[in-house]
Enzyme design. Structure first.
Site, PDB file in Angstrom:
ATOM      1  N   TYR A 120      49.555  38.540  49.620  1.00  0.00           N
ATOM      2  CA  TYR A 120      50.760  38.164  50.366  1.00  0.00           C
ATOM      3  C   TYR A 120      50.784  38.729  51.782  1.00  0.00           C
ATOM      4  O   TYR A 120      51.804  38.632  52.459  1.00  0.00           O
ATOM      5  CB  TYR A 120      52.001  38.624  49.604  1.00  0.00           C
ATOM      6  CG  TYR A 120      52.003  38.163  48.168  1.00  0.00           C
ATOM      7  CD1 TYR A 120      51.913  36.803  47.847  1.00  0.00           C
ATOM      8  CD2 TYR A 120      52.071  39.075  47.122  1.00  0.00           C
ATOM      9  CE1 TYR A 120      51.893  36.376  46.529  1.00  0.00           C
ATOM     10  CE2 TYR A 120      52.059  38.656  45.805  1.00  0.00           C
ATOM     11  CZ  TYR A 120      51.968  37.309  45.509  1.00  0.00           C
ATOM     12  OH  TYR A 120      51.945  36.882  44.207  1.00  0.00           O
ATOM     13  N   SER A 143      53.617  41.814  40.626  1.00  0.00           N
ATOM     14  CA  SER A 143      53.246  40.411  40.471  1.00  0.00           C
ATOM     15  C   SER A 143      51.727  40.269  40.519  1.00  0.00           C
ATOM     16  O   SER A 143      51.018  40.932  39.762  1.00  0.00           O
ATOM     17  CB  SER A 143      53.961  39.572  41.531  1.00  0.00           C
ATOM     18  OG  SER A 143      53.943  38.200  41.203  1.00  0.00           O
ATOM     19  N   TYR A 144      51.189  39.402  41.407  1.00  0.00           N
ATOM     20  CA  TYR A 144      49.736  39.243  41.469  1.00  0.00           C
ATOM     21  C   TYR A 144      49.049  40.576  41.734  1.00  0.00           C
ATOM     22  O   TYR A 144      47.915  40.798  41.284  1.00  0.00           O
ATOM     23  CB  TYR A 144      49.355  38.226  42.546  1.00  0.00           C
ATOM     24  CG  TYR A 144      47.916  37.770  42.458  1.00  0.00           C
ATOM     25  CD1 TYR A 144      47.582  36.590  41.795  1.00  0.00           C
ATOM     26  CD2 TYR A 144      46.887  38.519  43.020  1.00  0.00           C
ATOM     27  CE1 TYR A 144      46.262  36.173  41.684  1.00  0.00           C
ATOM     28  CE2 TYR A 144      45.565  38.116  42.922  1.00  0.00           C
ATOM     29  CZ  TYR A 144      45.259  36.942  42.253  1.00  0.00           C
ATOM     30  OH  TYR A 144      43.949  36.544  42.143  1.00  0.00           O
ATOM     31  N   TRP A 147      54.091  29.110  42.894  1.00  0.00           N
ATOM     32  CA  TRP A 147      53.134  30.095  43.408  1.00  0.00           C
ATOM     33  C   TRP A 147      51.884  29.392  43.930  1.00  0.00           C
ATOM     34  O   TRP A 147      51.396  29.702  45.029  1.00  0.00           O
ATOM     35  CB  TRP A 147      52.768  31.090  42.314  1.00  0.00           C
ATOM     36  CG  TRP A 147      51.862  32.176  42.790  1.00  0.00           C
ATOM     37  CD1 TRP A 147      52.226  33.354  43.382  1.00  0.00           C
ATOM     38  CD2 TRP A 147      50.424  32.178  42.739  1.00  0.00           C
ATOM     39  NE1 TRP A 147      51.105  34.089  43.702  1.00  0.00           N
ATOM     40  CE2 TRP A 147      50.001  33.390  43.319  1.00  0.00           C
ATOM     41  CE3 TRP A 147      49.474  31.279  42.255  1.00  0.00           C
ATOM     42  CZ2 TRP A 147      48.645  33.719  43.431  1.00  0.00           C
ATOM     43  CZ3 TRP A 147      48.129  31.609  42.368  1.00  0.00           C
ATOM     44  CH2 TRP A 147      47.728  32.817  42.943  1.00  0.00           C
ATOM     45  N   ASP A 174      62.918  38.958  34.570  1.00  0.00           N
ATOM     46  CA  ASP A 174      61.610  38.751  35.180  1.00  0.00           C
ATOM     47  C   ASP A 174      60.803  37.790  34.314  1.00  0.00           C
ATOM     48  O   ASP A 174      60.836  37.867  33.083  1.00  0.00           O
ATOM     49  CB  ASP A 174      60.893  40.098  35.284  1.00  0.00           C
ATOM     50  CG  ASP A 174      59.474  39.988  35.793  1.00  0.00           C
ATOM     51  OD1 ASP A 174      59.183  39.031  36.545  1.00  0.00           O
ATOM     52  OD2 ASP A 174      58.652  40.868  35.443  1.00  0.00           O
ATOM     53  N   HIS A 207      62.558  38.159  39.086  1.00  0.00           N
ATOM     54  CA  HIS A 207      61.263  38.322  39.750  1.00  0.00           C
ATOM     55  C   HIS A 207      61.316  37.984  41.229  1.00  0.00           C
ATOM     56  O   HIS A 207      60.626  38.602  42.023  1.00  0.00           O
ATOM     57  CB  HIS A 207      60.223  37.424  39.071  1.00  0.00           C
ATOM     58  CG  HIS A 207      58.816  37.706  39.487  1.00  0.00           C
ATOM     59  ND1 HIS A 207      58.010  38.600  38.821  1.00  0.00           N
ATOM     60  CD2 HIS A 207      58.054  37.214  40.518  1.00  0.00           C
ATOM     61  CE1 HIS A 207      56.821  38.655  39.400  1.00  0.00           C
ATOM     62  NE2 HIS A 207      56.819  37.824  40.443  1.00  0.00           N
TER      63      HIS A 207
END
Length: 575
Positions: free
Chosen positions: A42, A116-117, A164, A252, A287
Site C-alpha cells: 500500500y 491485512s495483506y 482489493w 473484521d 476492517h
C-alpha cells in the site's frame, strides 16, 4: 522524544537480483538496535504509517529504541516488477530478514508487524523459522491464504476479493511497466458501480484480469487443493516457533481467521514461546477505513470502543519488548483482551475460547411459515413436538443484499447494521427468541446446524445472529455461509441429490455480546448474502466457470427427527 533519521529508498537485494525499496527509520546513535519490519503493498511512504490507528505508531516504536524498516512488496510503490499476490511473499520476506540481520545496525533480533495483506507474509515467513525472527504481530489478516479470499466453508468472499483486486489492478496498470491508462480508468469506473464490478461471467472482466491475472488463476481453484495448501501456514504450525500478537475486530472480515490462528498456535505451536506467547486482542471494529473508531451509523460503542482507546501501540511495545528484546521482566498482559458489546467495556481473559464457556442449543420452531420477521419462526430450548419445515425460493439474480456485518465497508458500511429491511424479504427465515428477562452473554464461536433439502444440485445456507433491541432495531452480530457441496470438506466437493435431506453445520463466526433484558435473540437463515459472498448459481457452477443460474426451492427442517438448532457460547458469571 528521541531524534531519528530516515534512510529512504534503500535497495534491498532479493535472490533473483530484484531490489526492493525500503525505508529505515533509525533512532539517534549508532546502534545496533532490534529491528521491526513491515512489508506493504500500500506504499511505504512514511506518513502513511504515522497516526494510522490500526497499526503501531512508527514514531513511538523508534522512540522506544527500535529501528523500523518499511518495505514496498515486489511490484508496488518503489519496488520494481508487477504485483503478483503471494507469489514472492515468502522468499522475499526471508531474503529481507537475512539482509537485515546481516547489517551492522541490527543486533540480530527482528520482529514483524502490519495489518491485512501485511500480515500474510508474516505467517508465511514464520513457517520457515528464519534466523533472527523473534516475534510477529499480524493484525486483521489470515494465516491461511485460501480463507483470506474464500469463506471458511467454500464461498468466494467477493466484496473483499474484488475490491482489493481492483485497487491492486489499477496500481499495476498505472505502473511504467504496464502503462495501460484505459484499463486503469475502466476499473476505476467499475469501482463506482457495483453491478459492473460484480458482473458475470468473470472472463468478461477484461481490464481487471489484465491488471491482476492472479484473480482468474485463484478463482479457477474453488476447492481447497494443492494450489492453496502451499499457503496454509497453520497446517505447518509445528514449524512456527515464534509468538504472535493477533489483533482483529468483531466486524473484521478476517476475525474468524485471526482467532483460529491464536487457538491453533496456542495448542500446536512449535515451541513453548510460540504456544505461551500468543496474545489476542479483539475490539468492536471493522476492517475498512474509519471502522476503527467503534462508531457505526446504527450503533456506537462509545469512547472505549476506539482503537486508540485500546492502546494498540502500547500492546505492541510490551509484546516486542518481551519477545524481540527478550526482556523477561516485561509483563505482556493477559493472553486475551476482548471488548464485550452491550456493556461496551474491555475485559481480560485467560484463554480463548473462554474456559468457562457453556454451550446452549436453541432449536428452530415454526408452523411452517418462518419467512420474514413477521413470520411464526421462533427459537426454543427444546425441539418441537412435530416435524415441520420452512421453504423459500432462492434466485441468484435477486440475492439477499449484504447490509453491514463483516465487510470492507466499500459497498456500504460494515459493522452492526440494522437488518430490518433484509428481514422483510420472503427468502429470509427468521427465528426469534422470547423477550429476555435477564441478561445473556454470548462470547465465543457461534454455530448453526440445519437439516436442509434443495431442488438444486448445489446451493448455499446462510445464517446471521442478530440482537433485536426493544426499539425494533435488529443489529447483526456475526454471520456465516456454507456452500453445500463443501458441507463435509473443502477439498472434497459433494453435490446434493435434489430433494434429499442432509445435515450441515454452518460456522457463524465469533462475537462477544450481552443481550440485555428486553432484547431478543434472533437467527436469520437464507441462501445468499451478496456481495459479502458470491452468489451460488445453484447448478454446480462457479464464479469463474458460469454465467447461468437457476432458481432453487430450499427447505429448512426442524422437529424431533431433524433438530435444526443454533448453538450459542454462553458465559454465566455474576454481574
Amino acid at each position: 522524544m528521541t531524534a531519528l533519521c530516515i534512510d529512504a529508498d534503500v535497495a534491498v537485494p532479493m535472490r533473483d537480483g530484484v531490489a526492493l525499496a525500503t525505508d529505515l527509520w533509525r533512532p539517534a546513535g549508532t546502534g545496533p538496535w532490534p529491528v521491526l519490519l513491515a512489508r506493504t503493498p500500500y506504499g511505504r511512504t512514511s506518513l502513511a504509517h504515522l497516526g494510522n490507528p490500526k497499526l503501531p505508531d512508527v514514531r513511538a516504536l523508534v522512540d522506544s529504541g527500535y529501528l523500523v524498516a518499511v518495505q514496498d512488496v515486489r511490484g508496488t510503490g518503489g519496488s520494481p516488477g508487477v504485483m503478483e499476490p503471494h507469489r514472492f511473499d515468502q522468499s522475499d520476506t526471508a531474503d529481507t530478514l537475512a539482509w537485515i540481520t546481516d547489517q551492522a545496525w541490527c543486533d540480530g533480533s527482528v520482529g514483524m508487524w502490519g495489518a491485512s495483506y501485511m500480515g500474510f507474509s508474516q505467517w508465511q515467513a514464520a513457517t520457515q523459522a528464519p534466523p533472527g525472527l523473534r516475534a510477529i504481530a499480524p493484525a486483521m489478516t489470515s494465516a491461511d491464504i485460501y480463507r483470506a479470499w474464500y469463506s471458511a466453508q467454500g464461498a468466494v468472499s467477493q466484496s473483499t476479493l474484488f475490491n482489493w483486486s481492483a485497487r491492486m489492478a489499477v496500481a499495476n496498470l498505472s505502473r511504467p511497466e504496464r502503462n495501460d491508462p484505459q484499463g486503469a480508468a475502466a476499473i476505476r469506473a467499475a469501482l463506482q458501480h457495483v453491478d459492473a464490478l460484480y458482473s458475470l461471467p468473470i472472463d468478461q472482466q477484461g481490464a481487471l484480469l489484465r491488471g491482476i491475472p492472479w484473480l482468474g488463476e485463484m478463482l479457477a481453484h474453488p476447492d481447497y487443493d494443492a494450489y492453496w495448501e502451499r499457503f496454509a501456514a497453520l497446517d505447518r504450525s509445528a514449524e512456527i516457533t515464534v509468538p504472535a500478537l493477533n489483533v482483529t475486530g468483531w466486524y473484521d472480515v478476517f476475525a474468524g481467521e485471526v482467532v483460529r490462528a491464536y487457538t491453533v498456535m496456542r495448542r500446536d505451536g512449535g515451541s513453548a514461546a510460540a504456544r505461551d506467547g500468543q496474545r489476542l486482542v479483539i475490539g468492536p471494529w471493522g476492517h475498512g477505513d474509519g471502522a476503527d473508531l467503534g462508531t457505526f451509523p446504527d450503533r456506537s460503542f462509545g469512547p472505549a470502543g476506539s482503537v486508540k482507546a485500546a492502546e494498540v501501540t502500547q500492546a505492541h511495545l510490551r509484546f516486542f519488548d518481551r519477545w524481540v528484546r527478550r526482556r523477561t521482566e516485561v509483563d505482556p498482559g493477559a493472553p486475551v483482551r476482548i471488548f464485550v458489546m452491550g456493556p461496551d467495556r474491555w475485559r481480560d481473559e485467560d484463554d480463548w475460547p473462554l474456559p468457562d464457556t457453556v454451550y446452549y442449543d436453541h432449536y428452530l420452531r415454526s408452523a411452517g411459515r418462518a419467512n420474514t420477521s413477521e413470520g411464526d419462526g421462533r427459537l426454543d430450548e427444546c425441539p418441537a413436538d412435530d416435524d415441520r419445515n420452512d421453504a423459500f425460493s432462492y434466485d441468484p439474480l435477486d440475492p439477499v443484499p449484504t447490509v453491514g456485518g463483516a465487510t470492507l465497508g466499500v459497498d456500504g458500511f460494515a459493522g452492526p447494521a440494522d437488518q430490518s429491511d433484509v428481514e422483510r424479504r420472503d427468502d429470509v427465515l427468521c427465528y426469534t427468541g422470547e423477550v429476555l428477562e435477564q441478561a445473556v452473554e454470548v462470547t465465543g464461536h457461534v454455530a448453526l446446524t440445519v437439516y436442509v433439502s434443495s431442488t438444486a444440485v448445489d446451493t448455499d445456507v446462510t445464517g446471521k445472529l442478530v440482537d433485536v433491541f426493544p426499539d425494533g432495531r435488529a443489529l447483526i452480530l456475526c454471520e456465516g455461509l456454507c456452500r453445500m457441496r463443501y458441507r463435509s470438506a473443502l477439498n472434497r466437493p459433494e453435490p446434493l441429490v435434489p430433494g434429499q435431506i442432509v445435515e450441515a453445520t454452518i460456522d457463524l463466526g465469533v462475537t462477544s455480546n450481552v443481550f440485555r433484558p428486553g432484547h431478543r435473540i434472533r437467527l436469520e437463515v437464507s441462501s445468499s448474502n451478496f456481495p459479502r459472498y458470491d452468489r451460488n448459481p445453484n447448478n454446480g457452477g462457479t464464479l469463474a466457470s458460469t454465467a447461468s443460474s437457476q432458481v432453487a426451492l430450499n427447505r429448512i427442517f426442524h422437529g424431533p427427527a431433524r433438530p435444526s438448532r443454533l448453538t450459542l457460547p454462553v458465559i454465566e458469571r455474576p454481574r
